[in-house]
Design an enzyme around this catalytic site. Sequence first.
Site, PDB file in Angstrom:
ATOM      1  N   TYR A   1      13.248 -28.603 -26.919  1.00  0.00           N
ATOM      2  CA  TYR A   1      14.529 -28.175 -26.601  1.00  0.00           C
ATOM      3  C   TYR A   1      15.478 -29.496 -26.943  1.00  0.00           C
ATOM      4  O   TYR A   1      15.414 -30.041 -28.144  1.00  0.00           O
ATOM      5  CB  TYR A   1      14.806 -27.998 -25.235  1.00  0.00           C
ATOM      6  CG  TYR A   1      13.775 -26.785 -24.695  1.00  0.00           C
ATOM      7  CD1 TYR A   1      13.836 -25.519 -25.399  1.00  0.00           C
ATOM      8  CD2 TYR A   1      12.870 -26.975 -23.827  1.00  0.00           C
ATOM      9  CE1 TYR A   1      12.972 -24.538 -25.008  1.00  0.00           C
ATOM     10  CE2 TYR A   1      12.263 -25.960 -23.640  1.00  0.00           C
ATOM     11  CZ  TYR A   1      12.177 -24.922 -24.082  1.00  0.00           C
ATOM     12  OH  TYR A   1      11.046 -23.841 -23.789  1.00  0.00           O
TER      13      TYR A   1
ATOM     14  N   TYR B   1       8.261 -10.019 -23.968  1.00  0.00           N
ATOM     15  CA  TYR B   1       8.723 -11.698 -23.850  1.00  0.00           C
ATOM     16  C   TYR B   1       8.553 -12.237 -22.477  1.00  0.00           C
ATOM     17  O   TYR B   1       7.733 -13.230 -22.350  1.00  0.00           O
ATOM     18  CB  TYR B   1      10.155 -11.934 -24.167  1.00  0.00           C
ATOM     19  CG  TYR B   1      10.667 -13.267 -23.829  1.00  0.00           C
ATOM     20  CD1 TYR B   1      10.382 -14.137 -24.741  1.00  0.00           C
ATOM     21  CD2 TYR B   1      11.363 -13.558 -22.818  1.00  0.00           C
ATOM     22  CE1 TYR B   1      10.836 -15.419 -24.542  1.00  0.00           C
ATOM     23  CE2 TYR B   1      12.072 -14.617 -22.369  1.00  0.00           C
ATOM     24  CZ  TYR B   1      11.377 -15.729 -23.189  1.00  0.00           C
ATOM     25  OH  TYR B   1      12.036 -17.068 -22.910  1.00  0.00           O
TER      26      TYR B   1
ATOM     27  N   SER C   1       7.314 -21.183 -21.703  1.00  0.00           N
ATOM     28  CA  SER C   1       7.549 -21.574 -23.328  1.00  0.00           C
ATOM     29  C   SER C   1       6.598 -22.049 -24.287  1.00  0.00           C
ATOM     30  O   SER C   1       6.808 -21.750 -25.302  1.00  0.00           O
ATOM     31  CB  SER C   1       8.973 -22.109 -23.174  1.00  0.00           C
ATOM     32  OG  SER C   1      10.074 -21.431 -23.118  1.00  0.00           O
TER      33      SER C   1
ATOM     34  N   VAL D   1       8.912 -24.236 -18.620  1.00  0.00           N
ATOM     35  CA  VAL D   1       9.635 -24.559 -17.504  1.00  0.00           C
ATOM     36  C   VAL D   1       8.408 -24.388 -16.225  1.00  0.00           C
ATOM     37  O   VAL D   1       8.600 -24.871 -15.119  1.00  0.00           O
ATOM     38  CB  VAL D   1      11.025 -23.651 -16.881  1.00  0.00           C
ATOM     39  CG1 VAL D   1      11.866 -24.099 -18.147  1.00  0.00           C
ATOM     40  CG2 VAL D   1      10.538 -22.181 -17.202  1.00  0.00           C
TER      41      VAL D   1
ATOM     42  N   LYS E   1       5.653 -19.553 -26.624  1.00  0.00           N
ATOM     43  CA  LYS E   1       6.194 -19.291 -27.794  1.00  0.00           C
ATOM     44  C   LYS E   1       5.455 -19.686 -29.175  1.00  0.00           C
ATOM     45  O   LYS E   1       5.792 -19.478 -30.048  1.00  0.00           O
ATOM     46  CB  LYS E   1       7.840 -19.885 -27.657  1.00  0.00           C
ATOM     47  CG  LYS E   1       8.665 -19.228 -26.617  1.00  0.00           C
ATOM     48  CD  LYS E   1       9.571 -20.075 -26.465  1.00  0.00           C
ATOM     49  CE  LYS E   1      10.572 -19.326 -25.486  1.00  0.00           C
ATOM     50  NZ  LYS E   1      11.619 -20.422 -24.599  1.00  0.00           N
TER      51      LYS E   1
HETATM   52  N1  GLN Z   1      10.575 -17.433 -19.211  1.00  0.00           N
HETATM   53  C1  GLN Z   1      11.368 -18.741 -19.395  1.00  0.00           C
HETATM   54  C2  GLN Z   1      12.825 -18.192 -19.799  1.00  0.00           C
HETATM   55  O1  GLN Z   1      12.894 -17.259 -20.349  1.00  0.00           O
HETATM   56  C3  GLN Z   1      10.949 -19.461 -20.362  1.00  0.00           C
HETATM   57  C4  GLN Z   1      11.836 -20.756 -20.513  1.00  0.00           C
HETATM   58  C5  GLN Z   1      11.196 -22.141 -20.739  1.00  0.00           C
HETATM   59  O2  GLN Z   1      10.095 -22.201 -20.364  1.00  0.00           O
HETATM   60  N2  GLN Z   1      11.986 -22.916 -21.461  1.00  0.00           N
HETATM   61  O3  GLN Z   1      14.039 -18.572 -19.220  1.00  0.00           O
END
Ligand code: GLN
Length: 312
Positions: free
Chosen positions: A248, A196, A71, A266, A74
């Site tokens: 988050y 994505y 993420s 993650v 993002k």
């Molecule tokens: N690729 C992960 C997902 O879509 C990214 C989530 C994350 O890093 N929090 O669930």
Amino acid sequence: MEGTPKRPSNQELLLQEILQEALELPLSGEVANYIPALASVNPNQCGIAVANLDGEVHMAGDANVPFSIQSVSKVYGLTMAMLRMGDDLWRRVHMEPSGQAFNSIVQLEWEHGIPRNPFINAGAIVVADTLVSHYSSSKSAFTSFVRNLADNQDIYVNQGIFQSEKSHGNRNAALAYLMKSFGNIEAEVEDTLDHYFFQCSIDMSCADVARSLSFLANRGVQPHSGEQIVTRRDAHRINAILQTSGMYDQSGEFAFEVGLPAKSGVGGGIVAIVPNYGVICAWSPRLNQYGNSCLGMYMITRLAEKLGLSVY
Ligand code: GLN
């Protein structure tokens, strides 16, 4: 003198001290396993890098080892979409904290398919959709953008993780189809998800991530190239959403304890922006219940405390 090993700078000594403290903590957290390929990473790796605005990067531990940025991608996606879409973007994704897990679906139904912010999965999928619609090849545009920001052409997608995400992405597909039903996904859902998952599967080191996002600590100007990446207003806006939503459902606690705009993934990476100072990136794969790296949180918290980096 040639041949004399470089003495570590004070900042490097401090990073090494903090890394050592982190490694001595009792083990806690679990490696993400809902994406099977992520579960096979060595959980004991740990690194930290700080890119200062003079262009120097200080490091300790595994700061040069590429990891799955997940993420953290993002932030790059949002930056590209803001450049392409201008203020129209904010009609399709808002800028409020969600108070829900990063992959939650519940709010989307009530809020007519408009995600709370670009840093939860639903929001990043809308952002990915704008990139798919605006670029003839959004995946290569994304890779080039990140390589240029990091000043490193050796940045690649991890094919094993990419395929693993694609074949275990049912929840993200559910988010995308729900948003499509509200008219908030323009491209084919498969193409939007492909982009994505691709951007989440890029591998970068702490040093790459810290260097690449230095413009956010420098009012939009990339320190090592002098290039204006985004306007000062957009750098401000990205930082504001990072502060309120980047960690988050632990964003409030992170602001409370650390006081820096930040984004986690993650894969165990966390990047924190220190305006007018530089960018910190810490990585270690074991995650807490919110999906944030346990040791990454620890190291950034300690560094911010020791150097008085909070923006408040
Ligand atoms: N690729 C992960 C997902 O879509 C990214 C989530 C994350 O890093 N929090 O669930």
